[in-house]
Design a protein around this motif. Structure first.
Motif: not given
Length: 453
Positions: A90-97, A106-122
Motif C-alpha cells: 500500500x505504501x509503495x503503490x499509494x506513493x505512485x498515485x 489485516x492481522x499485521x498489528x492491532x491495539x495501536x493506531x500506528x499499526x492500523x492499515x490506514x497508517x500502513x499505506x492503505x
C-alpha cells in the motif's frame, strides 16, 4: 496503456482441494474455476508461512516475515505486528498515485493506531485487525468507526459489497485493492440453506460449513468480476486470487475440518506441502495471455516486485527485497526462476530447527516440528479470544516476558524430490547425505540472517 489496476484477493485457510475444479466439483466454485481457465494458474505457488500473520507480512513487504517482526499470530502479544519501519504494498503503490484500499482481515498489528492499515499505506480500510472474526456477530472497523453485525448480514457479503463499492468509486483512477476474505477460517458459520445442501450430500457438518463459506465467497468474487466488466475495467485490471496458507484440517469446537487437500501431506501450521503450497491464479487480459498453467515455483515475497514491474513502477531503492520479479514465468517464457526458498514457524520465539523447510530446485529439505516449540501457556488462548471480542479492554499489548521452554534436540531432517514426489511420501535423506548436509547449512545460514539469532 494506462496504469493497470490491481485487485489482490486472498482467502483464509483455503487449499487446492477446496476448488471445485480440483476436487471433481464436490464444492461449488464456478467463479474461481472460470478464473483458473481464463488466467494463469501457478501450480507450484507457495505462501511464505503455514500461518497467516507471517504469510501476510511477506506478501505486503516482499520480504521474509522474520525480518519484519511478524513472527506469530498472537496479536495480544504484538507478535503479529509488522514493524513500523517496514514499507507495505500500500505504501509503495499509494506513493505512485494509486488509490489504495484494504478490505477484510489485516492481522499485521492491532491495539495501536500506528499499526492500523490506514497508517500502513492503505487510504481506506473496512475490516478487522486481528486474526479472526465471527461472520454474523462481528465487530467491523470502517476507517476507525466501529459497527457491530447481527444475524441479518453475513461478513463475507459485507466485504464483497465493499469491494464492489471501492471499484465503482475509483474507476477513473488507478487503484490497488487488497481484499482479504476471512473465509473459510473458523468460526465455521455460513448461511443455513447453503450448508444444508452439503450435509444432504453426505459431508460432515464442519466440512459442509466450510464449503458453504467458500461458495459465498466465490459468489462475491463473481460480483467483483461483473463490476469490472460493467465499468470497462476488466482488461486492464490485474486480478489475483490465492490463500494465505493451507487448510486447517483438525477439529474445532466439535466440528471436523478434515477434507480433501488434493493429496498433499500436512496442512495449516506445518511446512509440508499441504501447509505452504497454495493455489494462485492471475488474470490480466491486457498484459498476460491466459488459459495456461505454470509449474514454475513462486513465493508470496515475489508479488511486490512482480506487481511493481507489471504496473511500470520503480521499486524503491531503499528496500531490500527477498522476492524476485516472476514476470517471465507469468508470460510463459522459458528458463524458470528458481532461487532457493525458505520457511520456518513456531510459537513465540523462532526455533530454527523446528518446522522449517527449504526448496532448492526440485529438492525440499524439511525439519519436522518440535512439539515443545509449539507449546503455549494457559493464558494465551483466552487472551487471544478476548482481544477479538473486546479490544477496547486492552490498553496495549500483553508484554509480560515470553514463557521459557525446554526445546529438545530436533528429529532428523527429511528430504523429498518434489518433482517426483509432490505428496512427500518418500524420504530420501539416507540416500543423499551430502545434499542433506549442504541444504541444512543453507537453511541455518538463512535463519541466522533473517532473525539475527
Amino acid at each position: 496503456m494506462s496504469k493497470p489496476n490491481v485487485i489482490f484477493i486472498i482467502a483464509d485457510d483455503m487449499g487446492y482441494g477446496d476448488f471445485g475444479l480440483f476436487n471433481d466439483q464436490i464444492s461449488c466454485t464456478p467463479q474461481l474455476d472460470a478464473l483458473v481457465e481464463a488466467g494463469v494458474c501457478l501450480t507450484q505457488h507457495y505462501s511464505a508461512s503455514p500461518v497467516c500473520s507471517p504469510a501476510r507480512a511477506a506478501l505486503m513487504t516482499g520480504r521474509y516475515a522474520h525480518r519484519t517482526g511478524s513472527i506469530d499470530t498472537f496479536e495480544a502479544r504484538g507478535l503479529d505486528r509488522l514493524r513500523l519501519d517496514e514499507r507495505t504494498m500500500g505504501d509503495v503503490f499509494g506513493g505512485a498515485g494509486y488509490a489504495t484500499g484494504l478490505i477484510g482481515k489485516w492481522h499485521n498489528g492491532a491495539l495501536d493506531r500506528r499499526y492500523h492499515p490506514t497508517a500502513r499505506g492503505y487510504r481506506e480500510f473496512i475490516g478487522f485487525q486481528g486474526g479472526w472474526s465471527p461472520f454474523y456477530q462481528y465487530r467491523l472497523d470502517r476507517n476507525g468507526s466501529i459497527e457491530y453485525g447481527g444475524r441479518r448480514r453475513y461478513l463475507t457479503d459485507v466485504f464483497s459489497e465493499a469491494a464492489v463499492d471501492f471499484i465503482k468509486r475509483h474507476q477513473r483512477e488507478p487503484f490497488l485493492l487488497h481484499l482479504a476474505y476471512n473465509a473459510p477460517h473458523f468460526p465455521l458459520e455460513a448461511p443455513d440453506a447453503i450448508a444444508r445442501k452439503y450435509v444432504e450430500e453426505g459431508f460432515s457438518l464442519g466440512v459442509s460449513l466450510i464449503y458453504a463459506m467458500i461458495e459465498v465467497m466465490d459468489a462475491g468474487i463473481g460480483r467483483i468480476v461483473e463490476t469490472l466488466d460493467s465499468c470497462g475495467l476488466a482488461d486492464n485490471t490485474i486480478l489475483i486470487f490465492t490463500s494465505d496458507n493451507g487448510p486447517a484440517l483438525g477439529d474445532w469446537h466439535g466440528f471436523s475440518q478434515r477434507r480433501f487437500n488434493y493429496g498433499f501431506n500436512g496442512g495449516k501450521g506445518n511446512t509440508y506441502e499441504g501447509g505452504i503450497r497454495v493455489p494462485l491464479v492471475i488474470r490480466w487480459p491486457d498484459g498476460i495471455d491466459g488459459g495456461r498453467r505454470s509449474a514454475e515455483m513462486a513465493h508470496f515475497s515475489d508479488w511486490l516486485p512482480t506487481l511493481l514491474n507489471l504496473a511500470g513502477l520503480e521499486a524503491p531503492e531503499d528496500i531490500a527485497l527477498d522476492g524476485v520479479d516472476i514476470t517471465p514465468v507469468l508470460r510463459g517464457e522459458r528458463g524458470g526462476i528458481y532461487p532457493q526458498r525458505f520457511w520456518q514457524w513456531n510459537r513465540f520465539r523462532p526455533v530454527g530447527a523446528s518446522n522449517a523447510a527449504m526448496r532448492d530446485g526440485d529438492w525440499k529439505l524439511l525439519r519436522p516440528l518440535i512439539a515443545e516449540s509449539m507449546e503455549v501457556t494457559p493464558v494465551e488462548t483466552p487472551m487471544d479470544n478476548a482481544v477479538k471480542w473486546y479490544p477496547e479492554g486492552f490498553d496495549g499489548i500483553h508484554d509480560e516476558p515470553l514463557p521459557q521452554r525446554d526445546i529438545p534436540d530436533p528429529p532428523p531432517p527429511l528430504l523429498f524430490n518434489i518433482a517426483d514426489d509432490p505428496f512427500e511420501q518418500t524420504d530420501l535423506a539416507a540416500q543423499h547425505p551430502q545434499r542433506v548436509a549442504a541444504m541444512e547449512a543453507e537453511l541455518e545460514r538463512w535463519f541466522i540472517e533473517v532473525t539475527g539469532i
